[in-house]
Design an enzyme around this catalytic site. Structure first.
Site, PDB file in Angstrom:
ATOM      1  NE  ARG A   8       6.325  10.528 -29.606  1.00  0.00           N
ATOM      2  CZ  ARG A   8       6.646   9.240 -29.762  1.00  0.00           C
ATOM      3  NH1 ARG A   8       7.285   8.589 -28.809  1.00  0.00           N
ATOM      4  NH2 ARG A   8       6.321   8.598 -30.882  1.00  0.00           N
ATOM      5  CG  HIS A  53       1.472   7.419 -32.944  1.00  0.00           C
ATOM      6  ND1 HIS A  53       2.295   8.349 -33.550  1.00  0.00           N
ATOM      7  CD2 HIS A  53       2.304   6.434 -32.502  1.00  0.00           C
ATOM      8  CE1 HIS A  53       3.546   7.940 -33.465  1.00  0.00           C
ATOM      9  NE2 HIS A  53       3.586   6.785 -32.841  1.00  0.00           N
ATOM     10  CD  GLN A  97       3.320   3.097 -35.538  1.00  0.00           C
ATOM     11  OE1 GLN A  97       4.263   3.599 -34.956  1.00  0.00           O
ATOM     12  NE2 GLN A  97       3.463   2.054 -36.324  1.00  0.00           N
ATOM     13  CG  ASP A 122       0.357   0.386 -28.593  1.00  0.00           C
ATOM     14  OD1 ASP A 122       1.555   0.123 -28.341  1.00  0.00           O
ATOM     15  OD2 ASP A 122      -0.101   1.550 -28.492  1.00  0.00           O
ATOM     16  CB  CYS A 144       2.972   1.066 -32.976  1.00  0.00           C
ATOM     17  SG  CYS A 144       2.605   1.082 -31.220  1.00  0.00           S
ATOM     18  NE  ARG A 169       6.176   6.049 -37.584  1.00  0.00           N
ATOM     19  CZ  ARG A 169       6.281   6.456 -36.311  1.00  0.00           C
ATOM     20  NH1 ARG A 169       6.364   5.568 -35.341  1.00  0.00           N
ATOM     21  NH2 ARG A 169       6.242   7.749 -36.005  1.00  0.00           N
TER      22      ARG A 169
HETATM   23  N1   CP Z   1       6.048   3.564 -32.595  1.00  0.00           N
HETATM   24  C1   CP Z   1       6.598   4.679 -32.099  1.00  0.00           C
HETATM   25  O1   CP Z   1       6.099   5.791 -32.236  1.00  0.00           O
HETATM   26  O2   CP Z   1       7.777   4.462 -31.453  1.00  0.00           O
HETATM   27  P1   CP Z   1       8.611   5.524 -30.623  1.00  0.00           P
HETATM   28  O3   CP Z   1       7.846   5.825 -29.361  1.00  0.00           O
HETATM   29  O4   CP Z   1       9.907   4.823 -30.355  1.00  0.00           O
HETATM   30  O5   CP Z   1       8.800   6.754 -31.444  1.00  0.00           O
HETATM   31  N1  NVA Z   2       0.377   3.838 -27.195  1.00  0.00           N
HETATM   32  C1  NVA Z   2       1.790   3.992 -27.054  1.00  0.00           C
HETATM   33  C2  NVA Z   2       2.431   4.161 -28.380  1.00  0.00           C
HETATM   34  C3  NVA Z   2       3.919   4.313 -28.352  1.00  0.00           C
HETATM   35  C4  NVA Z   2       4.494   4.493 -29.711  1.00  0.00           C
HETATM   36  C5  NVA Z   2       2.086   5.184 -26.156  1.00  0.00           C
HETATM   37  O1  NVA Z   2       1.440   6.223 -26.315  1.00  0.00           O
HETATM   38  O2  NVA Z   2       2.956   5.067 -25.290  1.00  0.00           O
END
Ligand code: CP
Ligand code: NVA
Length: 300
Positions: free
Chosen positions: A101, A128, A131, A219, A259, A287
């Site tokens: 990440r 993502h 997701q 989101d 999400c 997930r």
């Molecule tokens: N939806 C998602 O990716 O959550 P986290 O940021 O908690 O991993």
């Molecule tokens: N769009 C959000 C998703 C988190 C899972 C972010 O990138 O923070």
């Protein structure tokens, strides 16, 4: 199957379908008890916070018989100037897979390009895809199919939105994104989806967009690492809040997706996220199942 899973389009439609089917088997407890990844080690490297992605990967890896090594970026020599390329080459000598990440999608691509092991995108600023796997499983679970399901995504054209656009290329879902002007989804992702024959439209009016929605998805307005200009952005998003009034324009049996994490009271009200039509907890649970199905086919 490609070596890496950096965006949803690294999968073919058939591979995606197979992963979702296998995830249903895992969820139903029907998957074989043998540990397909016994004796393997998978690195989990996160430069941003995470609740779902990190814990579902760590748990899923354990359940598949492998060992997850959580890597804090500050404890790697990367933080002291070792290059991403050398880090990827070295870690490939120990590990069998890597979940990353990070911020810039190019950093993930550079790591993957130099790694000889499979690399999985655990979220970048642009995509993502893990997701999206769980999102598609959840829609199939609740609506019985994906083809011709009408999804309305309301809010920021961010990483989650971009991965949903790619989902439309592979599945035949109809996707309408209602985003304030200047905050639309990534132009290249959008154009690429259109040229791939996807049924995707980007509009500005959230009320009109709701018409015929089987699924309403939102989101956060401010994604991780994008706090600059947040107050101005929140003002532009005011009429994009998913509340009872906006939802009244969708189909009466529409499901609500997010999400998570949610900023309750901003992009979605408590009343809606906690309502009977909200599927956000199943979405979060899925997930785990989808990532196990992905790991099973991608890790060699
Ligand atoms: N939806 C998602 O990716 O959550 P986290 O940021 O908690 O991993
Ligand atoms: N769009 C959000 C998703 C988190 C899972 C972010 O990138 O923070």
């Amino acid at each position: 199957m490609r070596k890496d899973f950096l965006t949803l389009l690294d999968l073919t439609a058939q591979e995606l379908n197979d992963i979702i089917d296998r995830a249903f088997e895992y969820k139903a407890g029907k998957a074989a008890p043998a540990c397909p990844l016994l004796g393997k080690s998978i690195g989990i490297y996160f430069e941003k916070a995470s609740t779902r992605t990190r814990i579902s990967f760590q748990t899923g890896i354990y359940e598949l018989g492998a060992h997850a090594i959580y890597i804090n970026p500050n404890e790697l020599q990367l933080g002291r100037g070792e290059t991403i390329e050398d880090t990827a080459r070295v870690l490939s000598r120990y590990l069998h897979g890597f979940v990353m990440r990070t911020f810039a999608h190019e950093k993930l691509e550079s790591f993957a390009h130099n790694a000889t092991i499979p690399v999985i995108n655990g979220l970048t600023d642009l995509h993502h895809p893990c997701q999206a796997l769980a999102d598609l499983m959840t829609i199939k679970e609740k609506k019985g199919r994906l083809k011709d399901i009408h999804i309305v995504y309301v809010g920021d054209g961010n990483n989650v939105a971009n991965s949903l656009i790619e989902a439309a290329v592979l599945t035949g879902i109809n996707l309408v994104l209602a985003c304030p002007r200047g905050y639309e989804a990534d132009d290249n992702v959008y154009k690429n989806a259109l040229s791939g024959g996807a049924n995707v439209t980007i509009v500005a009016d959230p009320v009109k967009a709701m018409k015929g929605a089987d699924v309403v998805y939102t989101d956060v307005w401010i994604s991780m690492g994008q706090d600059e200009g947040a107050e101005k952005k929140k003002k532009a998003f005011k009429s994009y809040q998913l509340n009872k009034k906006l939802l009244s324009h969708a189909k009466t049996d529409a499901i609500i997706m997010h999400c998570l994490p949610a900023h309750r009271g901003e992009e979605i009200t408590d009343e809606i996220i906690d309502s009977a039509c909200s599927v956000v907890l199943d979405q979060a649970e899925n997930r785990l199942h989808t990532q196990k199905a992905l790991l099973e086919v991608i890790i060699k």
